[in-house]
Design a protein around this motif. Structure first.
Motif, PDB file in Angstrom:
ATOM      1  N   GLY A   1       7.862  10.707  -6.613  1.00 55.56           N
ATOM      2  CA  GLY A   1       7.350   9.349  -6.678  1.00 55.56           C
ATOM      3  C   GLY A   1       6.739   8.916  -5.359  1.00 55.56           C
ATOM      4  O   GLY A   1       6.648   9.692  -4.401  1.00 55.56           O
ATOM      5  N   LEU A   2       6.327   7.658  -5.291  1.00 59.26           N
ATOM      6  CA  LEU A   2       5.600   7.147  -4.130  1.00 59.26           C
ATOM      7  C   LEU A   2       6.435   6.140  -3.353  1.00 59.26           C
ATOM      8  O   LEU A   2       7.209   5.379  -3.933  1.00 59.26           O
ATOM      9  N   THR A   3       6.235   6.140  -2.030  1.00 58.36           N
ATOM     10  CA  THR A   3       6.822   5.119  -1.164  1.00 58.36           C
ATOM     11  C   THR A   3       5.701   4.212  -0.683  1.00 58.36           C
ATOM     12  O   THR A   3       4.611   4.679  -0.347  1.00 58.36           O
ATOM     13  N   ALA A   4       5.947   2.914  -0.655  1.00 57.08           N
ATOM     14  CA  ALA A   4       4.914   1.957  -0.283  1.00 57.08           C
ATOM     15  C   ALA A   4       5.460   0.960   0.728  1.00 57.08           C
ATOM     16  O   ALA A   4       6.671   0.688   0.785  1.00 57.08           O
ATOM     17  N   ARG A   5       4.560   0.426   1.540  1.00 55.15           N
ATOM     18  CA  ARG A   5       4.935  -0.617   2.492  1.00 55.15           C
ATOM     19  C   ARG A   5       4.551  -1.967   1.902  1.00 55.15           C
ATOM     20  O   ARG A   5       3.436  -2.157   1.424  1.00 55.15           O
TER      21      ARG A   5
ATOM     22  N   GLN B   1      13.727  -1.234  -0.216  1.00 56.95           N
ATOM     23  CA  GLN B   1      14.424  -0.906   1.031  1.00 56.95           C
ATOM     24  C   GLN B   1      13.917  -1.786   2.168  1.00 56.95           C
ATOM     25  O   GLN B   1      12.801  -2.313   2.118  1.00 56.95           O
ATOM     26  N   LEU B   2      14.735  -1.909   3.221  1.00 59.54           N
ATOM     27  CA  LEU B   2      14.354  -2.567   4.468  1.00 59.54           C
ATOM     28  C   LEU B   2      14.126  -1.512   5.533  1.00 59.54           C
ATOM     29  O   LEU B   2      14.848  -0.516   5.589  1.00 59.54           O
ATOM     30  N   ALA B   3      13.125  -1.723   6.405  1.00 60.38           N
ATOM     31  CA  ALA B   3      12.809  -0.744   7.445  1.00 60.38           C
ATOM     32  C   ALA B   3      12.398  -1.465   8.722  1.00 60.38           C
ATOM     33  O   ALA B   3      12.134  -2.674   8.722  1.00 60.38           O
TER      34      ALA B   3
ATOM     35  N   VAL C   1       0.849  -1.196   0.000  1.00 60.57           N
ATOM     36  CA  VAL C   1       0.000   0.000   0.000  1.00 60.57           C
ATOM     37  C   VAL C   1       0.881   1.241   0.000  1.00 60.57           C
ATOM     38  O   VAL C   1       2.007   1.235   0.518  1.00 60.57           O
ATOM     39  N   VAL C   2       0.348   2.317  -0.557  1.00 58.55           N
ATOM     40  CA  VAL C   2       1.048   3.593  -0.589  1.00 58.55           C
ATOM     41  C   VAL C   2       1.064   4.195   0.809  1.00 58.55           C
ATOM     42  O   VAL C   2       0.027   4.242   1.498  1.00 58.55           O
TER      43      VAL C   2
ATOM     44  N   GLY D   1       9.432  -4.483   4.671  1.00 56.80           N
ATOM     45  CA  GLY D   1      10.046  -3.944   3.455  1.00 56.80           C
ATOM     46  C   GLY D   1       9.268  -2.753   2.924  1.00 56.80           C
ATOM     47  O   GLY D   1       8.045  -2.667   3.091  1.00 56.80           O
ATOM     48  N   THR D   2       9.967  -1.830   2.317  1.00 63.71           N
ATOM     49  CA  THR D   2       9.343  -0.711   1.614  1.00 63.71           C
ATOM     50  C   THR D   2       9.904  -0.661   0.196  1.00 63.71           C
ATOM     51  O   THR D   2      10.972  -1.212  -0.078  1.00 63.71           O
TER      52      THR D   2
END
Length: 541
Positions: A18-22, A55-57, A9-10, A86-87
């Protein structure tokens, strides 16, 4: 409408960045691939997007400071998806209103928080890239699906374009694919300067082990081969349609300026060449070369030229006479045949044989292109005056390898190739530039390229050059740098709806059959004897 697998999801983003998502906890992060095609389901629109980063979070830095070891797998599973997750970043490229029958259009907004993101389906690819046919040609497939990724050939040929990639990544195959599509669909006439004998009768795989069919075998009667080195052509079993000779009387001062490095001319050579051309006219090279020491001294004294510079120019121009295809005067019969073939909608490959030096390639390519371009300008001006469609010349695409030799910042404004690139489609002539070092090409020329098909590049300057004049390219640069070294490429620009990473189409027997099917055999410049027709059929099948 059935949805594909949900990815995440955003959570944040902007139109510019741009968009970041989980990532959904049930979706394995290792399934994500940079360049992957995704769809964001907004409230009012669907957003077709490209994955640009993974990416990892974690919810707390303390978790990362004391990670669970291999002896506690249960603890890892407990943390995964909730405390560690993750993202990924995506860049929306196109948007389409829900239940709309329109084609996707440029992105003007972004979806709301928590908008779901899905894997793209085959229907999504078909909606964006279309199906092969009606002027669309399949270049490959997405990295994770077996559906066609097509290029719009009409939009492709109406502007100059580029094929880029470091050595060994398959630039010649990408170029051959594009040329096959253009010829198959009669989108344009093609003039191809084939420096390494890869396009005409046959070529080789990237590892130089296996032979593959060239354009002339796939499109008999539609592709003519002209050779600068008939002996080499005969030795390789190439059926060429004519022999090209260049007369010294056809070489202009501008051509010599282009060859300044190849001929190792000093900076004053241009001034000396102009003086000779003013005095002797078209035969200036031959007459300069015929001057003995005393005559040269008298000539220098009468024109005010520099003796050492003029003498050096005469000596270095002797390199032209060493090329067997260079004669004192040329009848231009072969060039006239080439022009007539191109005007008839046919395609011409110029083979260089053993003459693979920078000097031979630049000399011939520049002179032939200048003469052909002059013909197209004349015919276009006739068409603009008469308004008769019969007077309009066909669309022409000129393919040049090692394009940086002609389009460096210092030469782009002087060569005919730079002029064509800047004028776009004004005279129905465009370029297909093929190069492994796009950073060496003039920035203005790069910014004018309509579409770019790019294999792997490692040099940051080359990657920056590919995206010259392309908005929102930050994420795309990361995608390009992550391509595999073989059979992967990124397409973007005027001829495709959005940037896409693809696995390039295989150049094999299946491809040959697709190209041969339904081909029209046009009139050949060779006598069409029954024996020749039977022989060509045997070679094709």
């Amino acid at each position: 409408m059935a949805q594909a697998t949900r990815i995440g999801v955003v959570t944040s983003g902007s139109l510019l960045e741009g968009l970041t998502a989980r990532l959904d906890e049930r979706y394995d992060i290792e399934r994500l691939r940079v360049g992957q095609f995704m769809v964001v389901q907004g409230r009012q629109n669907r957003f077709f997007s490209m994955l640009t980063d993974v990416q990892l979070a974690a919810t707390s830095l303390s978790i990362l400071a004391d990670p669970p070891d291999d002896e506690h797998p249960l603890l890892r599973e407990i943390l995964a998806g909730r405390n560690t997750y993750g993202t990924f970043k995506i860049t929306p490229q196109l948007m389409l209103p829900e239940d709309s029958l329109e084609t996707p259009r440029p992105v003007k907004t972004i979806p709301a928080h928590f908008a779901p993101i899905y894997e793209a389906s085959e229907d999504d690819f078909g909606l964006v890239f279309g199906a092969e046919g009606d002027g669309k040609f399949q270049m490959g497939t997405p990295l994770d699906m077996d559906v066609p990724v097509c290029i719009d050939l009409a939009r492709f040929v109406e502007r100059s374009n580029g094929v880029f990639g470091k050595s060994g990544t398959g630039k010649s195959f990408l170029t051959r694919l594009l040329l096959c599509g253009v010829i198959k669909h009669n989108a344009a006439s093609n003039l191809i300067f084939d420096m390494h004998s890869e396009y005409g009768w046959s070529g080789t795989t990237e590892d130089k082990i296996q032979e593959v069919k060239g354009l002339s075998q796939l499109f008999p009667g539609q592709v003519y081969i002209y050779s600068l080195d008939p002996e080499s052509s005969r030795r390789r079993g190439v059926k060429y349609d004519g022999e090209i000779t260049i007369g010294l009387n056809e070489v202009r001062v501008d051509d010599i300026l282009l060859l300044q490095d190849a001929l190792n001319l000093n900076p004053t050579a241009a001034e000396s060449a102009f003086i000779c051309a003013q005095r002797f006219g078209d035969d200036w090279i031959q007459k300069l070369r015929e001057l003995d020491t005393e005559q040269l001294k008298e000539f220098v004294e009468s024109t005010g030229a520099n003796m050492s510079s003029m003498s050096a120019l005469s000596r270095k121009l002797a390199q032209l006479e060493q090329l067997k295809f260079v004669t004192r005067k040329s009848s231009q019969s072969s060039i006239r045949q080439i022009i007539d073939a191109l005007l008839a909608g046919k395609n011409v490959v110029v083979e260089f044989g053993q003459y693979r030096s920078e000097l031979a390639y630049m000399l011939v390519s520049n002179i032939l292109t200048r003469l052909i371009y002059d013909e197209w300008v004349r015919r276009t001006e006739t068409f603009l005056a008469s308004k008769k469609s019969s007077d309009r010349p066909p669309q022409l695409m000129i393919t040049i390898e090692e394009a940086h030799n002609f389009l460096t910042p210092s030469l782009a404004k002087q060569t005919i190739f730079g002029k064509i690139a800047r004028e776009l489609r004004k005279y129905s002539v465009t370029l297909l530039v093929v190069d492994q070092r796009p950073s060496s090409i003039d920035n203005e020329v790069m910014s004018q390229l309509g579409s770019r098909i790019t294999a792997l590049l490692n040099d940051d300057r080359d990657i920056d050059a590919v995206f010259m004049g392309v908005g929102g390219s930050k994420g795309l640069k990361t995608v390009l740098a992550s391509l595999d070294s073989r059979q992967q490429a990124m397409m973007l620009g005027h001829a495709v709806p959005m940037p896409v990473v693809m696995r390039t189409r295989a150049y094999d027997k299946t491809f040959y059959e697709a190209m041969i099917q339904g081909n029209r055999r046009g009139p050949s410049l060779r006598p069409r004897t029954p024996e020749l027709i039977d022989q060509e059929a045997d070679e094709l099948f």
